[in-house]
Design a protein around this motif. Structure first.
Motif, PDB file in Angstrom:
ATOM      1  N   ILE A   3      27.107  12.067  -1.277  1.00 46.91           N
ATOM      2  CA  ILE A   3      25.835  11.676  -1.881  1.00 46.91           C
ATOM      3  C   ILE A   3      25.521  12.678  -2.980  1.00 46.91           C
ATOM      4  CG2 ILE A   3      23.408  11.294  -1.409  1.00 46.91           C
ATOM      5  CD1 ILE A   3      24.717   9.477   0.414  1.00 46.91           C
ATOM      6  N   PRO A  15      11.571  12.085   0.174  1.00 43.29           N
ATOM      7  CA  PRO A  15      11.968  10.959   1.025  1.00 43.29           C
ATOM      8  C   PRO A  15      11.224  11.006   2.358  1.00 43.29           C
ATOM      9  CG  PRO A  15      13.744  12.564   0.873  1.00 43.29           C
ATOM     10  CD  PRO A  15      12.654  13.061  -0.011  1.00 43.29           C
ATOM     11  N   ALA A  21      10.490  -0.506  11.299  1.00 38.00           N
ATOM     12  CA  ALA A  21       9.654  -1.419  10.532  1.00 38.00           C
ATOM     13  C   ALA A  21       8.296  -1.551  11.191  1.00 38.00           C
ATOM     14  CB  ALA A  21      10.311  -2.785  10.448  1.00 38.00           C
ATOM     15  N   GLU A  22       7.300  -1.608  10.361  1.00 34.05           N
ATOM     16  CA  GLU A  22       5.957  -1.615  10.906  1.00 34.05           C
ATOM     17  C   GLU A  22       5.383  -3.014  10.931  1.00 34.05           C
ATOM     18  OE1 GLU A  22       3.797   1.040   8.438  1.00 34.05           O
ATOM     19  OE2 GLU A  22       5.411   2.503   8.621  1.00 34.05           O
ATOM     20  N   ILE A  24       3.231  -5.489   9.566  1.00 34.47           N
ATOM     21  CA  ILE A  24       2.837  -5.537   8.173  1.00 34.47           C
ATOM     22  C   ILE A  24       1.436  -6.082   8.005  1.00 34.47           C
ATOM     23  CG2 ILE A  24       3.423  -6.579   5.949  1.00 34.47           C
ATOM     24  CD1 ILE A  24       6.378  -6.421   7.347  1.00 34.47           C
TER      25      ILE A  24
ATOM     26  N   GLN B 127      11.941  -6.035  16.019  1.00 34.94           N
ATOM     27  CA  GLN B 127      10.638  -5.420  16.249  1.00 34.94           C
ATOM     28  C   GLN B 127       9.480  -6.411  16.170  1.00 34.94           C
ATOM     29  OE1 GLN B 127      11.711  -2.875  13.300  1.00 34.94           O
ATOM     30  NE2 GLN B 127      12.533  -1.308  14.641  1.00 34.94           N
ATOM     31  N   GLY B 142       6.768 -11.481   5.933  1.00 33.19           N
ATOM     32  CA  GLY B 142       7.858 -10.614   6.366  1.00 33.19           C
ATOM     33  C   GLY B 142       8.142 -10.764   7.854  1.00 33.19           C
ATOM     34  N   MET B 143       7.069 -10.919   8.628  1.00 36.53           N
ATOM     35  CA  MET B 143       7.241 -11.088  10.073  1.00 36.53           C
ATOM     36  C   MET B 143       7.912 -12.412  10.382  1.00 36.53           C
ATOM     37  SD  MET B 143       3.492  -9.683  11.015  1.00 36.53           S
ATOM     38  CE  MET B 143       3.415  -9.309  12.733  1.00 36.53           C
ATOM     39  N   ARG B 146      11.490 -12.020   9.867  1.00 36.67           N
ATOM     40  CA  ARG B 146      12.091 -11.281  10.986  1.00 36.67           C
ATOM     41  C   ARG B 146      12.375 -12.218  12.152  1.00 36.67           C
ATOM     42  NH1 ARG B 146      11.494  -5.591  11.128  1.00 36.67           N
ATOM     43  NH2 ARG B 146      10.452  -4.878   9.245  1.00 36.67           N
ATOM     44  N   THR B 173       7.889  -5.095   1.483  1.00 38.40           N
ATOM     45  CA  THR B 173       8.304  -5.819   2.692  1.00 38.40           C
ATOM     46  C   THR B 173       9.794  -6.096   2.644  1.00 38.40           C
ATOM     47  OG1 THR B 173       6.165  -6.893   2.577  1.00 38.40           O
ATOM     48  CG2 THR B 173       7.746  -7.811   4.113  1.00 38.40           C
ATOM     49  N   HIS B 176      11.723  -3.080   3.691  1.00 38.94           N
ATOM     50  CA  HIS B 176      11.669  -2.950   5.141  1.00 38.94           C
ATOM     51  C   HIS B 176      12.704  -3.833   5.804  1.00 38.94           C
ATOM     52  CE1 HIS B 176       8.413  -0.382   6.342  1.00 38.94           C
ATOM     53  NE2 HIS B 176       7.606  -0.906   5.449  1.00 38.94           N
ATOM     54  N   ARG B 233      21.322   5.012   2.913  1.00 34.14           N
ATOM     55  CA  ARG B 233      19.879   5.257   2.804  1.00 34.14           C
ATOM     56  C   ARG B 233      19.469   4.991   1.374  1.00 34.14           C
ATOM     57  NH1 ARG B 233      19.241   9.177   6.966  1.00 34.14           N
ATOM     58  NH2 ARG B 233      17.063   9.524   6.479  1.00 34.14           N
ATOM     59  N   VAL B 235      17.022   5.761  -0.491  1.00 36.90           N
ATOM     60  CA  VAL B 235      16.479   6.818  -1.343  1.00 36.90           C
ATOM     61  C   VAL B 235      17.593   7.723  -1.855  1.00 36.90           C
ATOM     62  CG1 VAL B 235      14.832   8.699  -1.448  1.00 36.90           C
ATOM     63  CG2 VAL B 235      14.333   6.701  -0.054  1.00 36.90           C
TER      64      VAL B 235
END
Lengths: 298, 265
Positions: A3, A15, A21-22, A24, B127, B142-143, B146, B173, B176, B233, B235
């Motif tokens: 990387i 970062p 995942a939350e 939303i 989830q 988004g849900m 999923r 979203t 995610h 990842r 990022v």
């Protein structure tokens, strides 16, 4: 693969740790408040206008029909002469002398049988026509022509076929109410989104599973529109059919009252028929709203 | 060794009356077990048609789709599709939507309790176990997606087909869900084909990127291997040289060599 890190003092990125995942969005559910004042206000705004209109109509009617030469009775006369019918809907003085509520129930029973059969046959035929392009091409013109035939025009033919008044009345109800059920079901089935069909195909649902699990719920709003129109029509048809076939239903009561010149009785019976028809319509509409809750929402 | 999935000289044309329009021409591709392949191209190039052919929802005009050396020409649960617009049945709850698939696919092989555990396991995987009794209208886009993924995974497919699964979602979203898909792919090793028009998404998720030329008669223009180690990842990758080079290659293909020209009628 290494990387690469960039050395850049101007751009600083922090970062965040990878989070699961939350959630939303939450659907907020507003709590309904029960405020007696608000409810009373709503009730008043719903009830006061019709009460005023009905009172005005009664006054106009009373004034218009109060002259002795008038051909129709005024409301006061209806009240006096048909008081028994209004006050005692459930009296029972022998086979032909029963309260109007009993008569309505007997007519309703006929409607229940005829309309019930029409609902089953109508949804099945509508599903066929909606699903198969060839069934539609073959049957749709026939339906479009037959549905315009007035209910009573079927009566002589069904009397000839059944040789009895009771099944003939049922047949008239059936044949009157089936068309809107067929046509609306077919439209509903034709409008099932291709996505739902694809889901069914990927799951390899068989014809029966597809009918029960996808077709009926997806077309339910349309089916209930058809049922609602159908029950209205069958209530129209039963009253007319009973006038001709006799028996103890509400339709025959009107005919009987006309033959013995009891106009106030007819007016009371009309009110019964109207209220019952209204209740039937609301019943099917309410049932539809209950069954299809969520089905129309995207 | 033969390929897990083989697209063997596939042509597809649609006939409307006497007019025949050729959509796909001579598609040749082999995909290995466990591979994550993206198909990218401008709109109208027949990406979705290609996915429908693999799913069996549309029939090929010539050639064949071979899964483990067996020809597929009708849809089935071993090639589960996640649709762009989720396609959850609105009158069923989240749990019931997945149950419809699970009871159809595992109705004979799993007991009721096992099926319940399996549904909950798949809901956990995306989830969404907390929303099991909600209807699709009550959850966010988004849900819903999923749940659509959970439904597809619950069929235990040999190949997972994703038809622009994140296209209708907002950028955050989408990120995610991309992470969720990467996580699921690394855990289950499911062979996956994804249709996309998002270059970053394709490079981030894929082992290989299949680039389609423009239609009519679109075909595979180039296949780019993405030699990035997993887990990836986003990022860290945003400044990774290999990532950027892959991204550049796809961009060059799409915007220099095969620029999208609106079809002149």
């Amino acid at each position: 693969m290494s990387i690469q890190t960039i050395e850049d003092t101007k751009v600083k990125a922090f970062p965040t740790p990878a989070k699961p995942a939350e959630v939303i969005a939450f659907t907020a559910r507003a709590r309904r408040r029960f405020d007696p004042l608000v409810i009373a206000g709503r009730l008043a705004s719903a009830l006061v206008p019709p009460v005023i209109v009905i009172t005005l109509m009664l006054i106009v009617w009373q004034v218009a029909c109060s002259s002795p030469t008038s051909s129709l009775p005024p409301p006061s006369q209806v009240w006096n002469e048909a008081y028994d019918l209004i006050a005692h809907p459930f009296f029972n003085n022998g086979p032909q002398d029963i309260g109007l509520a009993w008569r309505v129930l007997i007519s309703l029973q006929r409607v229940a049988i005829g309309f019930g059969l029409a609902a089953i046959a109508g949804v099945a035929l509508g599903a066929l026509v909606g699903q198969s392009i060839w069934a539609m091409r073959g049957l749709d013109p026939v339906f479009q022509i037959l549905r315009t035939v007035p209910p009573l025009a079927w009566l002589p033919l069904s009397l000839a076929a059944f040789r009895d008044s009771s099944p003939s009345a049922l047949f008239v109800i059936f044949i009157t109410s089936i068309w809107p059920i067929i046509i609306n079901t077919a439209v509903g089935v034709r409008n099932i989104p291709q996505d739902y069909r694809n889901v069914a195909r990927i799951l390899r649902l068989n014809q029966f599973e597809f009918f029960v699990k996808i077709m009926v719920p997806a077309a339910a709003p349309y089916i209930f529109t058809g049922l609602r129109i159908g029950i209205g029509l069958s209530w129209l048809a039963i009253v007319a059919a009973e006038m001709l076939t006799g028996g103890v239903g509400i339709g025959f009561f009107i005919w009987d009252a006309w033959n013995s010149s009891r106009l106030p009785d007819i007016i009371v019976a009309l009110a019964y028929i109207g209220v019952t028809g209204f209740c039937l319509d609301r019943l099917v509409a309410g049932l539809g709203a209950f069954v299809t809750r969520g089905a129309t929402a995207k | 060794m033969t390929a897990y999935l083989k697209l063997d000289h596939i042509d597809k044309s649609f006939a409307r009356g006497s007019q025949v329009s050729e959509v796909l021409k001579d598609i040749r591709l082999t995909i290995d077990k466990g591979e994550f392949v993206s198909i990218i191209g401008h709109s109208g190039c027949g990406k979705s048609t290609l996915l429908n052919l693999i799913a069996g929802l549309t029939k090929v005009s010539a050639g064949a789709v071979l899964l483990e050396d067996k020809e597929v020409d009708s849809p089935g649960p071993e090639r589960a599709v996640v649709f762009q617009n989720h396609s959850l049945l609105p009158w069923l709850t989240v749990y019931e939507n997945i149950n419809l698939a699970v009871s159809k696919v595992f109705g004979r092989t799993k007991s009721k309790a096992e099926r319940h555990d399996w549904i909950m396991r798949n809901l956990d995987l995306v989830q969404m176990a907390h929303a099991r009794d909600k209807r699709p209208a009550e959850i966010s886009g988004g849900m819903k997606q999923r749940v659509g993924i959970a439904r597809a995974l619950a069929m235990e497919p040999k190949i997972l087909l994703l038809d622009e699964p994140f296209g209708a979602l907002d950028a955050l979203t989408r990120a995610h869900l991309q992470d969720a898909v990467m996580d699921i792919h690394s855990r289950l090793g499911s062979t996956t084909i994804m249709i996309t028009h998002d270059v970053d998404e394709a490079v981030l998720l894929s082992d290989r990127i299949v680039m389609m030329t423009n239609g009519p008669a679109a075909t595979i223009g180039e296949v780019l291997a993405v030699p990035l180690a997993r887990p990836r990842r986003r990022v860290e990758l945003s400044s990774d040289r290999t990532f950027l080079r892959c991204r550049e290659a796809v961009l060059k293909f799409l915007y220099e060599r095969h620029r999208f020209v609106e079809a002149a009628e």
